[in-house]
Scaffold this motif. Structure first.
Motif, PDB file in Angstrom:
ATOM      1  N   TYR A 117       0.502  58.891  14.543  1.00 26.78           N
ATOM      2  CA  TYR A 117       1.497  58.085  13.823  1.00 26.78           C
ATOM      3  C   TYR A 117       1.335  56.577  14.044  1.00 26.78           C
ATOM      4  CZ  TYR A 117       4.460  61.809  11.994  1.00 26.78           C
ATOM      5  OH  TYR A 117       4.952  62.858  11.264  1.00 26.78           O
ATOM      6  N   VAL A 118       0.173  56.179  14.521  1.00 28.55           N
ATOM      7  CA  VAL A 118       0.010  54.765  14.872  1.00 28.55           C
ATOM      8  C   VAL A 118       0.182  53.848  13.660  1.00 28.55           C
ATOM      9  CG1 VAL A 118      -1.549  53.034  15.803  1.00 28.55           C
ATOM     10  CG2 VAL A 118      -1.434  55.298  16.864  1.00 28.55           C
ATOM     11  N   ALA A 119      -0.389  54.244  12.542  1.00 29.21           N
ATOM     12  CA  ALA A 119      -0.295  53.379  11.355  1.00 29.21           C
ATOM     13  C   ALA A 119       1.163  53.187  10.949  1.00 29.21           C
ATOM     14  CB  ALA A 119      -1.092  53.987  10.205  1.00 29.21           C
ATOM     15  N   ASP A 120       1.938  54.264  11.001  1.00 26.07           N
ATOM     16  CA  ASP A 120       3.359  54.152  10.644  1.00 26.07           C
ATOM     17  C   ASP A 120       4.104  53.261  11.638  1.00 26.07           C
ATOM     18  OD1 ASP A 120       2.725  55.881   8.681  1.00 26.07           O
ATOM     19  OD2 ASP A 120       3.970  57.548   9.362  1.00 26.07           O
ATOM     20  N   MET A 121       3.686  53.353  12.889  1.00 28.30           N
ATOM     21  CA  MET A 121       4.347  52.529  13.905  1.00 28.30           C
ATOM     22  C   MET A 121       4.026  51.057  13.682  1.00 28.30           C
ATOM     23  SD  MET A 121       4.304  54.682  17.461  1.00 28.30           S
ATOM     24  CE  MET A 121       3.008  55.895  17.405  1.00 28.30           C
ATOM     25  N   VAL A 122       2.793  50.782  13.312  1.00 29.20           N
ATOM     26  CA  VAL A 122       2.408  49.401  13.024  1.00 29.20           C
ATOM     27  C   VAL A 122       3.271  48.867  11.881  1.00 29.20           C
ATOM     28  CG1 VAL A 122       0.576  47.932  12.067  1.00 29.20           C
ATOM     29  CG2 VAL A 122       0.054  49.574  13.902  1.00 29.20           C
ATOM     30  N   SER A 123       3.481  49.695  10.867  1.00 27.39           N
ATOM     31  CA  SER A 123       4.312  49.267   9.741  1.00 27.39           C
ATOM     32  C   SER A 123       5.730  48.946  10.202  1.00 27.39           C
ATOM     33  CB  SER A 123       4.398  50.373   8.680  1.00 27.39           C
ATOM     34  OG  SER A 123       3.116  50.696   8.244  1.00 27.39           O
ATOM     35  N   LEU A 124       6.265  49.809  11.034  1.00 25.57           N
ATOM     36  CA  LEU A 124       7.627  49.580  11.516  1.00 25.57           C
ATOM     37  C   LEU A 124       7.716  48.260  12.286  1.00 25.57           C
ATOM     38  CD1 LEU A 124      10.568  50.440  12.164  1.00 25.57           C
ATOM     39  CD2 LEU A 124       9.682  51.590  14.196  1.00 25.57           C
ATOM     40  N   VAL A 125       6.765  48.070  13.198  1.00 21.93           N
ATOM     41  CA  VAL A 125       6.801  46.867  14.032  1.00 21.93           C
ATOM     42  C   VAL A 125       6.621  45.614  13.167  1.00 21.93           C
ATOM     43  CG1 VAL A 125       5.678  45.619  15.918  1.00 21.93           C
ATOM     44  CG2 VAL A 125       5.990  48.109  16.065  1.00 21.93           C
ATOM     45  N   ALA A 126       5.713  45.694  12.211  1.00 20.57           N
ATOM     46  CA  ALA A 126       5.495  44.549  11.322  1.00 20.57           C
ATOM     47  C   ALA A 126       6.769  44.252  10.534  1.00 20.57           C
ATOM     48  CB  ALA A 126       4.335  44.832  10.370  1.00 20.57           C
ATOM     49  N   GLY A 127       7.431  45.323  10.108  1.00 20.50           N
ATOM     50  CA  GLY A 127       8.673  45.151   9.368  1.00 20.50           C
ATOM     51  C   GLY A 127       9.748  44.491  10.223  1.00 20.50           C
ATOM     52  N   LEU A 128       9.815  44.900  11.468  1.00 15.46           N
ATOM     53  CA  LEU A 128      10.812  44.324  12.377  1.00 15.46           C
ATOM     54  C   LEU A 128      10.519  42.847  12.625  1.00 15.46           C
ATOM     55  CD1 LEU A 128      11.166  47.256  14.954  1.00 15.46           C
ATOM     56  CD2 LEU A 128      12.756  46.612  13.134  1.00 15.46           C
ATOM     57  N   GLN A 129       9.226  42.551  12.722  1.00 14.62           N
ATOM     58  CA  GLN A 129       8.857  41.145  12.922  1.00 14.62           C
ATOM     59  C   GLN A 129       9.227  40.349  11.668  1.00 14.62           C
ATOM     60  OE1 GLN A 129       4.668  40.335  13.502  1.00 14.62           O
ATOM     61  NE2 GLN A 129       5.125  38.553  14.801  1.00 14.62           N
ATOM     62  N   GLY A 130       8.987  40.964  10.520  1.00 14.44           N
ATOM     63  CA  GLY A 130       9.316  40.314   9.261  1.00 14.44           C
ATOM     64  C   GLY A 130      10.808  40.014   9.140  1.00 14.44           C
ATOM     65  N   ARG A 131      11.611  40.880   9.704  1.00 14.77           N
ATOM     66  CA  ARG A 131      13.057  40.658   9.655  1.00 14.77           C
ATOM     67  C   ARG A 131      13.517  39.682  10.731  1.00 14.77           C
ATOM     68  NH1 ARG A 131      16.272  45.420   7.664  1.00 14.77           N
ATOM     69  NH2 ARG A 131      14.828  46.724   6.480  1.00 14.77           N
ATOM     70  N   GLY A 132      12.587  39.281  11.559  1.00  8.75           N
ATOM     71  CA  GLY A 132      12.929  38.287  12.578  1.00  8.75           C
ATOM     72  C   GLY A 132      13.572  38.856  13.824  1.00  8.75           C
ATOM     73  N   VAL A 133      13.541  40.175  14.000  1.00 10.35           N
ATOM     74  CA  VAL A 133      14.134  40.743  15.215  1.00 10.35           C
ATOM     75  C   VAL A 133      13.074  41.036  16.265  1.00 10.35           C
ATOM     76  CG1 VAL A 133      16.192  41.702  14.126  1.00 10.35           C
ATOM     77  CG2 VAL A 133      14.093  43.055  14.225  1.00 10.35           C
ATOM     78  N   ALA A 134      11.801  40.901  15.881  1.00 12.95           N
ATOM     79  CA  ALA A 134      10.727  41.114  16.845  1.00 12.95           C
ATOM     80  C   ALA A 134       9.862  39.860  16.901  1.00 12.95           C
ATOM     81  CB  ALA A 134       9.880  42.318  16.446  1.00 12.95           C
TER      82      ALA A 134
END
Length: 467
Positions: A117-134
């Motif tokens: 599930y690494v690719a999906d996790m990368v997407s999640l983390v990138a999304g969180l960074q995009g929202r400014g919470v990461a």
RNA sequence: GGCGGCGUGGCCGAGUGGUUUAGGCAGGGGCCUGCAAAGCCCCGUACGUCGGUUCGAUUCCGACCGCCGCCUCCA
């Protein structure tokens, strides 16, 4: 309707189903870098019993439990033993399933692996960074905990008091000590996957969010694990889901510790016994019974004394199975259990079954459920003492015991075990001596058998040997 | 320091505002047995301490004592 304690509220309330008749459950599984210990065994049994009881109650269950196969411990072990990480993970995952099989734990319906599930996790983390919470640092990507509404829900304390007790390691670039890593940048030689932040691997807390939501969907019913996962692991999973705008688990269940001499069994204290070791020395069913004898949220002591105690309880159940030649009910289809003769059963049987169900439905009160079973055991024997082991009422009561034990994943053993030829002929010799009323000879033979480790009983057909 | 849990008869371990007991193990007595084993029957006036509420508390409230855990990887 099953009522369960919910860590998020600190109360016992009904386990609501998102889809009527179907329960979705995610339980955090093992990180496969070492042999499972007794604590792993306990959580596996607790959730296995929950699952079996739901099935027994006629519900469908979608049970998902992961395997964490990328992690610092695995990397450390691989380095120390000069093997690949995949090799270490594969070995200990195999050992895990061996132990689970020995315990009689049903396999999950789905067993997602972090590396899948690494690719999906990368997407999640990138999304969180995009929202400014990461945010990114020199060694990874972190989640800003104070951007999360309700952080501290599962820890049952507010962010401020958590922060007050938090330890801070030197050299950290985290903005807050409670911020946690979502993505770790790889050091040379470490396993890695490509990402917007360069090669690296996911942080532990990310996999379960992605996998549970993928396999169970938003707003799944129950998320569980050992008490020590409530904070920070589950708290951090929830934080990511909240930050990502997802509806996460609706109910949280955590089981209590295995204790050793009054202290929590844990890797860091070094006071753990491997499950593999216990299962090699004792009847695996005894560990299940030991776990069932106390409430799942209470701590349990696992010692030679408590295990032996459980084995004696098991012996009482097996004794009933022997007397009534009860079939092994565990092989029955999990969802197909029928309480023997519920309609035709005696009032006393029905009453005991009702008490069993009521106990289980009130936050899985297995000790009380077992009490109901043991009362049935006594009554079956008592009735059979009057009417014989063929007495229909006694047989029905004994059958109910087998069914209820089956609902708990506790198969009864009617067999006496392998009897070697030499012992069998001694038993025959003793029966001959008894027919000749040569008591001295009969007793001498019995002494020999007992010295050989046998329990010797006189049954209707003569000497019965069992280990 | 913050937060949470627990303290029941020899041991393990549920539960409950009072009228009859959880249950298991161990122990004692009896029945059964050629003797045992297995099984059955009977037996132990237990609820950390101190107060409070109540007609009555082990069960509710408060304080205290003791133990454990989380706030760090951990099932």
């Amino acid at each position: 309707m099953l009522r369960l304690h919910d860590t998020a509220t600190g109360t016992v309330h009904p386990l609501v189903q998102r889809d009527a008749g179907r329960v979705s459950i995610y339980v955090c599984g093992p990180t496969v870098y070492d042999l499972p210990h007794l604590g792993h065994g306990r959580y596996a049994l607790v959730f296995d019993v929950l699952r079996r009881f739901l099935l027994f109650s006629g519900l469908e269950v979608h049970y998902v439990s992961n395997v964490t196969d990328v992690d610092d411990h695995i990397i450390d072990r691989a380095a120390a033993e000069e093997r690949t990480e995949a090799d270490v993970a594969a070995e200990y995952e195999a050992r895990w399933w061996e132990a689970m099989d020995a315990l009689g734990v049903l396999r999950p319906d789905d067993t997602p692996h972090a590396t899948g599930y690494v690719a999906d996790m990368v997407s999640l983390v990138a999304g969180l960074q995009g929202r400014g919470v990461a945010y990114e640092t020199s060694d990874g990507v972190y989640l800003s905990v104070d951007r999360i509404a309700g952080y501290g829900l599962l820890a049952r304390q507010p962010l401020e008091s958590l922060r007050a007790g938090a330890r801070v390691a030197a050299g950290e670039e985290k903005r807050s000590p409670l911020d946690f890593v979502l993505w770790k940048k790889a050091k040379p030689g470490e396993p890695s996957w490509p990402s917007p932040w360069g090669p690296g691997r996911p942080g532990w807390h990310t996999e379960c969010v992605v996998m549970s939501l993928d396999l169970l969907g938003d707003g799944f019913d129950l998320h569980g694990g050992g008490q020590d996962l409530a904070f920070p692991h589950h708290e951090n999973e929830r934080a990511q889901a909240v930050a990502d705008g997802r509806d996460f688990a609706h109910h949280w269940m955590h089981n209590g510790w295995v204790m050793v001499g009054g202290e929590k069994m844990s890797k860091s204290l070094g006071n753990f016994t491997s499950l593999t070791d216990l299962l090699g020395r004792r009847d695996p069913r005894a560990y299940r019974l030991l776990v069932l004898r106390s409430h799942y949220r209470s701590p349990i002591e696992v010692t030679d004394v408590t295990v032996s105690d459980a084995e004696k309880g098991l012996e009482r159940l097996d004794g009933l199975a022997r007397r009534f030649a009860l079939p092994d009910v565990l092989d029955a289809a999990p969802g197909g259990f029928v309480v023997a003769g519920t309609g035709a059963a005696t009032d006393a049987d029905a009453d005991a079954v009702a008490r069993f169900n009521e106990a289980m439905e009130e936050d899985l009160d297995t000790p009380s459920a077992l009490a109901a079973i043991f009362e049935l055991v006594s009554r079956a024997h008592s009735v059979a003492d009057g009417g014989g082991p063929r007495d229909p009422a006694a047989v029905r009561t004994a059958g109910t015991v087998a069914v209820l034990c089956g609902a708990l994943g506790l198969p009864l053993r009617a067999g006496t075990g392998e009897v070697d030829d030499a012992s069998a002929s001694l038993a025959a010799e003793r029966d001959q001596a008894r027919r000749e009323r040569d008591w001295d000879r009969a007793d001498a033979i019995r002494d020999r058998l007992v010295a050989g480790g046998w329990t010797v009983e006189d049954g209707p057909q003569g000497t019965v040997l069992r280990r």
